[in-house]
Design a protein around this motif. Sequence first.
Motif, PDB file in Angstrom:
ATOM      1  N   SER A 123       9.748  94.103  28.255  1.00 45.32           N
ATOM      2  CA  SER A 123      10.480  94.307  27.001  1.00 45.32           C
ATOM      3  C   SER A 123      10.211  93.140  26.056  1.00 45.32           C
ATOM      4  N   GLU A 124      10.835  93.182  24.878  1.00 49.18           N
ATOM      5  CA  GLU A 124      10.633  92.136  23.874  1.00 49.18           C
ATOM      6  C   GLU A 124      11.519  90.918  24.098  1.00 49.18           C
ATOM      7  N   SER A 125      12.335  90.962  25.148  1.00 48.24           N
ATOM      8  CA  SER A 125      13.236  89.835  25.396  1.00 48.24           C
ATOM      9  C   SER A 125      12.453  88.560  25.661  1.00 48.24           C
ATOM     10  N   ILE A 126      12.820  87.497  24.996  1.00 49.52           N
ATOM     11  CA  ILE A 126      12.122  86.220  25.131  1.00 49.52           C
ATOM     12  C   ILE A 126      12.362  85.628  26.520  1.00 49.52           C
ATOM     13  N   GLY A 127      11.279  85.229  27.174  1.00 45.95           N
ATOM     14  CA  GLY A 127      11.373  84.578  28.480  1.00 45.95           C
ATOM     15  C   GLY A 127      11.454  85.516  29.656  1.00 45.95           C
ATOM     16  N   ASN A 128      11.462  86.842  29.392  1.00 51.35           N
ATOM     17  CA  ASN A 128      11.609  87.802  30.476  1.00 51.35           C
ATOM     18  C   ASN A 128      10.358  88.630  30.708  1.00 51.35           C
ATOM     19  N   HIS A 129       9.234  88.179  30.195  1.00 52.37           N
ATOM     20  CA  HIS A 129       7.982  88.898  30.423  1.00 52.37           C
ATOM     21  C   HIS A 129       7.591  88.795  31.895  1.00 52.37           C
ATOM     22  N   LEU A 130       6.976  89.837  32.412  1.00 54.43           N
ATOM     23  CA  LEU A 130       6.563  89.856  33.812  1.00 54.43           C
ATOM     24  C   LEU A 130       5.729  88.634  34.170  1.00 54.43           C
ATOM     25  N   CYS A 131       4.806  88.258  33.304  1.00 55.56           N
ATOM     26  CA  CYS A 131       3.950  87.100  33.581  1.00 55.56           C
ATOM     27  C   CYS A 131       4.760  85.808  33.645  1.00 55.56           C
ATOM     28  N   GLN A 132       5.756  85.692  32.795  1.00 53.85           N
ATOM     29  CA  GLN A 132       6.585  84.490  32.787  1.00 53.85           C
ATOM     30  C   GLN A 132       7.403  84.366  34.068  1.00 53.85           C
ATOM     31  N   LEU A 133       7.886  85.489  34.578  1.00 54.79           N
ATOM     32  CA  LEU A 133       8.675  85.458  35.806  1.00 54.79           C
ATOM     33  C   LEU A 133       7.791  85.198  37.023  1.00 54.79           C
ATOM     34  N   LEU A 134       6.605  85.792  37.050  1.00 52.74           N
ATOM     35  CA  LEU A 134       5.706  85.589  38.182  1.00 52.74           C
ATOM     36  C   LEU A 134       5.179  84.157  38.246  1.00 52.74           C
ATOM     37  N   SER A 135       5.182  83.461  37.130  1.00 53.17           N
ATOM     38  CA  SER A 135       4.675  82.081  37.121  1.00 53.17           C
ATOM     39  C   SER A 135       5.518  81.153  37.987  1.00 53.17           C
ATOM     40  N   ARG A 136       6.692  81.604  38.402  1.00 56.47           N
ATOM     41  CA  ARG A 136       7.542  80.789  39.272  1.00 56.47           C
ATOM     42  C   ARG A 136       7.077  80.823  40.727  1.00 56.47           C
ATOM     43  N   LEU A 137       6.219  81.781  41.071  1.00 58.09           N
ATOM     44  CA  LEU A 137       5.736  81.906  42.450  1.00 58.09           C
ATOM     45  C   LEU A 137       4.563  80.949  42.655  1.00 58.09           C
ATOM     46  N   LYS A 138       4.850  79.719  42.910  1.00 58.80           N
ATOM     47  CA  LYS A 138       3.842  78.663  42.943  1.00 58.80           C
ATOM     48  C   LYS A 138       2.933  78.723  44.169  1.00 58.80           C
ATOM     49  N   HIS A 139       3.307  79.525  45.182  1.00 59.64           N
ATOM     50  CA  HIS A 139       2.520  79.558  46.415  1.00 59.64           C
ATOM     51  C   HIS A 139       1.537  80.729  46.456  1.00 59.64           C
ATOM     52  N   LEU A 140       1.462  81.506  45.383  1.00 61.52           N
ATOM     53  CA  LEU A 140       0.607  82.695  45.398  1.00 61.52           C
ATOM     54  C   LEU A 140      -0.862  82.333  45.626  1.00 61.52           C
ATOM     55  N   LEU A 141      -1.485  83.071  46.550  1.00 62.41           N
ATOM     56  CA  LEU A 141      -2.913  82.942  46.802  1.00 62.41           C
ATOM     57  C   LEU A 141      -3.676  84.186  46.354  1.00 62.41           C
ATOM     58  N   SER A 142      -3.000  85.335  46.348  1.00 63.72           N
ATOM     59  CA  SER A 142      -3.637  86.564  45.878  1.00 63.72           C
ATOM     60  C   SER A 142      -2.632  87.387  45.084  1.00 63.72           C
ATOM     61  N   LEU A 143      -3.126  88.028  44.005  1.00 63.99           N
ATOM     62  CA  LEU A 143      -2.252  88.738  43.080  1.00 63.99           C
ATOM     63  C   LEU A 143      -2.985  89.937  42.502  1.00 63.99           C
ATOM     64  N   ALA A 144      -2.322  91.094  42.482  1.00 66.26           N
ATOM     65  CA  ALA A 144      -2.870  92.305  41.874  1.00 66.26           C
ATOM     66  C   ALA A 144      -1.885  92.834  40.841  1.00 66.26           C
ATOM     67  N   LEU A 145      -2.359  93.030  39.604  1.00 69.08           N
ATOM     68  CA  LEU A 145      -1.509  93.474  38.505  1.00 69.08           C
ATOM     69  C   LEU A 145      -2.172  94.617  37.744  1.00 69.08           C
ATOM     70  N   PRO A 146      -1.363  95.519  37.149  1.00 67.73           N
ATOM     71  CA  PRO A 146      -1.933  96.513  36.242  1.00 67.73           C
ATOM     72  C   PRO A 146      -2.281  95.869  34.907  1.00 67.73           C
ATOM     73  N   VAL A 147      -3.273  96.396  34.235  1.00 66.24           N
ATOM     74  CA  VAL A 147      -3.726  95.812  32.971  1.00 66.24           C
ATOM     75  C   VAL A 147      -2.605  95.767  31.945  1.00 66.24           C
ATOM     76  N   CYS A 148      -1.812  96.831  31.876  1.00 62.81           N
ATOM     77  CA  CYS A 148      -0.766  96.907  30.848  1.00 62.81           C
ATOM     78  C   CYS A 148       0.342  95.885  31.052  1.00 62.81           C
ATOM     79  N   SER A 149       0.399  95.262  32.230  1.00 60.28           N
ATOM     80  CA  SER A 149       1.483  94.305  32.492  1.00 60.28           C
ATOM     81  C   SER A 149       1.187  92.919  31.945  1.00 60.28           C
TER      82      SER A 149
END
Length: 739
Positions: free
Chosen positions: A420-446
């Motif tokens: 949504s347009e809510s500031i700070g709530n974008h999927l990418c912004q929330l996923l950036s908190r997962l500092k231990h990620l080694l592999s990630l799969a996302l849809p293009v539209c996300s």
Amino acid sequence: MRLGVSVFLQDLLSFRASSFSFFLFSFSFSVFPQEIVSGESEEESNGINLMEFSDEILLHILSYVPCTDLVLNVRRTCRKLATLCLDKSLTHTVLLQKDYKVNKDKVKQLMRDIGKEIYQLNMAGCYWLPSSTIDHVTRCKNLVKLNLSGCHVTSLRLSKMLSTLQHLRSLAIDVNPGFDASQLSSECKATLSRVSELKQTLYTPSYGVVPCCTSLEKLLLYFEILDRSREGFMLSGQLMVGESNVPHYQNLRVFYARLAPGYVNQEVVRLYLAVLSDRTPENLHAFLISAPGSFAETGATKNLLDSMARNVRLDALQLPKAWINGSGLLQHLKFNNPFYFSFSRCTLSGGHLIQRVINGGKDLKSLTSLNLSGCVHCLAPESLFRKAEDDIDSSILESLVMSCCNLRHLNLSAAHHHSSESIGNHLCQLLSRLKHLLSLALPVCSITDVAANVEKPPTASNLVPQTFGRKVRIGIQTYPRNLSELVNQKIDSSVFWALLRSLRFLETLEIIGSSFSSAMPRNEPAIRNSLPPCVRAQSVGDSEVAAISQLTYLQSLTLAQLPNIITGSGLINIGLECQHLRTLSLANLGMMGKVAYMSALMDMLKHCKCLRDLRLEQPYFCAGAQFFQALSHCSSLQRLCIVSRSGTLQSDAVMSFMANCLEVIMCHMFMGESLTVCKNLQQSIVRSFQADRPALNVVIFPLLHEDLTEVIRDVPMRHLDEITLFKSRVAEEPPNLWW
């Protein structure tokens, strides 16, 4: 003769382990003159003799050299190396599964020299070795673990081999047509009775050796049975007479089953599950069934799940979507310290996910791998009245991120996850908190910026239909080829740039269009039409691809259905910055009627020195002299797959490429050329290079030919599963499922 040994070691030891092996493979100890290697000559004050290093350091260096090279070559260079190469730390475990240069004679010599010292032997996927090679494994009297998946093993050979391996506890084999359990000797069955871990790939309806394994704790089953024989006859899932022995599951801790498409596979797996439904093992902690399409729940499977809900606490779970959809199963299952969940293709809503799995925000720090691929409503509070394209509920994703803060593998592909347009709530912004990620799969539209889609009207390129019809002339937006220029433009505003900046240690990344489907499915004719990309994905293009170049340690990259690729300039940045890249898969980038990124791709390939696997799927792809000349710079390349509807190839260029790239052992091309052209080229490659490359596998065939499925069935499973067929591989299986 003087060599710059000190400089060599400084460069050698400064590499990360993932790239270190590539460098060392190209180094041969035999190039050292005898006086240097043996330390018999005087060294200059600024020189260092390699043999002066401690044994611990030398053993660490030697651990990156294939065991066949150590035993058959390196140890013959000097006395010190002769001793070190036979150290138990180097001979305890022998890995031949991707040693494509090994042949029958090398295996025979290896087993003769160090057979008694080998405790773990992995020959998985050595399809090119004749079945008689297995006879030499009998020299490994102390084997504890043995992996022969993908090898040609008959019932009689298996019986003879296992009769001598009294210490064996872990086994992986294939069960092919003609397998007969009655041919197994009593000594063989005695060995199998002590096996606690079994991986079995079935190409025919059978229990295989499962009934003989009375001490099983881990059972992995891969069902690859075709519905029709080569002659076109329908196959039955009923087991042969004499195959009705009951498996022993009383000690089972891990049950895993992966099914290829087809009803026969479903029939056979139900026979394996029937015993579990009668009595569920008390120690069962991982229950995983991966089944494509529809796999209906029956009374027996319902009883099994009810019994599991009452009697066991699980650490890993994966079920067919029909077993979860519309049921309250997840509410009743108990979990201990879960490390893997897969709800792929389920209609599970985000509300149910939070309430039933995460238990309203329960601490799930133990969870390291989560697969929500195709789970279209998993980030929405409910799914009853929701459209798949509606915005996600960021609070659900936030709860998921907070509870599962140690996730290392996350798959959110094959769904529309629109922020949504809510500031700070974008999927990418929330996923950036997962500092231990080694592999990630996302849809293009996300990954698209919401503000960019809202504020900017669609460009001319975005309005062009993704079809094969008449080409439309459009204005071309210019993109800077320099990374620093792109950083200055995007880094302050793009949430995707910020996400990747926070995940610097990511090793695997997949960005796949939510409506993308490969032109070459498993057991069906090639798909002739493709669905258009999501509207939200229309703005994703070169600048987003350039953002990936921030991932310095990236090893595997998949990009599919990115509609706004104009020049492909971001690919060049990836080639320059991602020097550890081993696997690259590109599919349907930009406009479908033209390969607009070809020039950038060729520039990129010139920098990919560590690339081993390359898969390209793009209509109208021209595999000509310029492309193969650029590809020849990839000196480590081993496997190439090109899938192109209406694509063309230049036979002379392919032959020249194969002659220049000596490591290439797999060449698969499914193009628009005639059957005659394809067959002639395939025969020429095999005739010219098979003798020097025992593992060479070549398939060149028209993509839209009616016999494509018959050709596909002969491709070795290793190549078919790992590169030829397109699929998302992030969190596909639990980590470390098999050694």
